[in-house]
Design an enzyme around this catalytic site. Structure first.
Site, PDB file in Angstrom:
ATOM      1  N   LYS A 124       0.861  -1.189   0.000  1.00 61.91           N
ATOM      2  CA  LYS A 124       0.000   0.000   0.000  1.00 61.91           C
ATOM      3  C   LYS A 124       0.891   1.231   0.000  1.00 61.91           C
ATOM      4  CE  LYS A 124      -4.533   0.795   0.343  1.00 61.91           C
ATOM      5  NZ  LYS A 124      -5.603  -0.112  -0.078  1.00 61.91           N
ATOM      6  N   ASP A 170      -6.762   4.169  -4.721  1.00 63.80           N
ATOM      7  CA  ASP A 170      -7.400   4.093  -3.400  1.00 63.80           C
ATOM      8  C   ASP A 170      -8.066   5.458  -3.179  1.00 63.80           C
ATOM      9  OD1 ASP A 170      -7.572   2.235  -0.939  1.00 63.80           O
ATOM     10  OD2 ASP A 170      -6.962   4.113  -0.041  1.00 63.80           O
TER      11      ASP A 170
END
Ligand code: NAD
Length: 419
Positions: free
Chosen positions: A106, A146
């Site tokens: 991430k 995201d």
């Protein structure tokens, strides 16, 4: 209000809880609770007025035992090292629970993108892509969108990578626009897996989804699509939705698509004419509904809010919206929680389909994407409920982690120890 939970500590607690049922030895357990590496970098970008500004950015590669690191890139002022570490860990268990051949990663930049022009955001994104270049790659680490990033940022990252590497490598990143190698069905995928999880959960629990009342916290990509699909494909009634501006409520049902159009036009769900009333964000979370879908950010439901939740079922479209303490409260109160690592796994699953299509240079129809996604989610749901029943687990989250951790541990063990 309870003290804000640190998402990385929440992740570690969730792993500990589930690993206790599997008897994972301590050395391996430590591996499952910490990232393999974290890039922390400072991006200095020229603004339109000629001044320079420096932004903190991160990429965490948590675990690659099952395949390339995989996970989104978030633009938000609250991005921090611990947040990125936690989100990358959740990706490991998410890819494992839906059994796609990826690890977890991430990234993020601490920035409020609304304060910058498109040109400034492009320079910022290309600067981050340049820093990421040695770490990412089709077989190494494959980022995706995201919060506050989408096709535009993914296309910039792909273009920067390909230019610097002097190659074509569409599979270096997913969530691209269709003309840049994106997949049909990707934009809807997270909301679609949320809808499918709700459908499977109501069926498993013997509850009727048709006509069920639904509240959705967060009306962005994940939340607005989930709302439209539970309404259109399952016949549920969306009675309340919120975004950072506040919440709107209509006990007879809102029109999910019309609210989305209104938000696209005005930037907010509040002010929508056909709602009966406006509520605070907290009121939405405690509304008496059959299904609550948190689809904003982590820690939305802490133990105080959990005491007042009136929904029967919660399906987590957001990552980590329920703190571990709140989870305990909800389990005790008999509220069924379908965890993020299953419910929002549609995004990464269709990212995987996109990557497969990029590698094969052969593109699927939307029908094929949706049907493969449905198969993936229902198989994962069945594995989760099998573990839940066979091991007598306390809740569905623990069951999801038990399934996922077992898969990661198996892959790690099968690789043997080196050096
Ligand atoms: P987004 O930026 O499109 O939407 C976020 C929404 O939440 C916005 O409408 C924002 O106004 C709202 N919001 C922010 N704070 C709020 C608050 N306090 N109360 C109510 N609403 C609030 O982001 P997204 O892509 O939809 O992501 C939402 C969540 O879903 C995140 O946790 C993300 O990690 C998760 N997720 C998204 C995807 C995806 O493919 N988009 C995939 C997996 C997980």
């Amino acid at each position: 209000m309870s003290e804000e939970a640190n998402p990385f500590e929440s992740l570690q607690e969730q792993v500990d809880d589930a690993a206790a049922y599997l008897g994972v030895d301590d050395g391996v357990l430590e591996r499952l609770k910490h990232p393999e590496r974290v890039l922390e970098t400072n991006l200095t970008v020229e603004l339109d007025d000629g001044s320079l500004e420096t932004f903190r950015a991160f990429r965490s590669q948590f675990n690659g035992d099952r395949g390339p690191y995989k996970g989104g890139i978030r633009y938000h002022p609250g991005v921090s090292r611990d947040e990125v570490k936690a989100l990358s860990g959740w990706m490991v268990y998410k890819t494992a629970v839906v059994d796609i051949p990826y690890g977890g990663g991430k990234g993020g930049i601490a920035v409020d993108p609304r304060e910058y022009s498109d040109d400034e955001l492009e320079r910022l994104t290309r600067s981050f892509a340049t820093e990421l270049r040695p770490l990412i790659g089709e077989d190494r680490d494959v980022p995706a969108p995201d919060v506050n990033t989408g096709q535009r940022e993914m296309n910039w990252i792909k273009d920067t990578y390909e230019t610097l590497e002097n190659t074509t490598a569409p599979g270096v990143i997913t969530g691209k626009a269709p003309d840049s190698g994106g997949s049909a069905g990707r934009v809807e995928a997270t909301g679609r897996s949320t809808m499918l999880t709700a459908r499977e959960a109501f069926d498993y629990l013997g509850e009727e989804i048709e006509g069920a009342t639904v509240a959705v916290q967060g009306y962005g990509n994940a939340g607005s699509v989930a709302a439209r699909l539970v309404e259109r494909e399952l016949g549920a009634t969306v009675v309340a939705v919120s975004d950072s501006s506040g919440a709107i409520h209509d006990p007879d049902g809102l029109d999910a698509a019309a609210v989305k159009d209104f938000k696209d036009e005005t930037g907010a769900v509040t002010g929508y004419d056909d709602a009966t009333e406006e509520l605070s964000n907290e009121d939405l979370l405690t509304l008496d509904v059959d299904l609550l879908i948190p689809a904003a950010l982590e820690n939305a439901i802490d133990d105080d809010v959990a005491e007042d939740v009136s929904a029967d079922v919660i399906v987590e479209a957001a990552n980590g919206p329920i703190t571990p303490d709140a989870d305990d409260v909800l389990t005790e109160r008999g509220v069924e929680v379908l965890p993020d690592i299953l419910a929002n796994a549609g995004g990464v699953t269709v990212s995987y389909f996109e990557w497969v299509q990029n590698r094969q240079r052969f593109y699927w129809t939307e029908e094929r994407v949706n049907s493969e996604l449905e198969r993936t989610v229902t198989e994962a749901f069945d594995a989760l409920t099998d573990a839940y029943e066979e091991r007598g687990l306390p809740n569905f989250r623990t069951a999801a982690y038990v399934v996922a951790i077992q898969r990661v541990v198996d892959a790690y063990r099968q690789g043997g120890t080196w050096p």
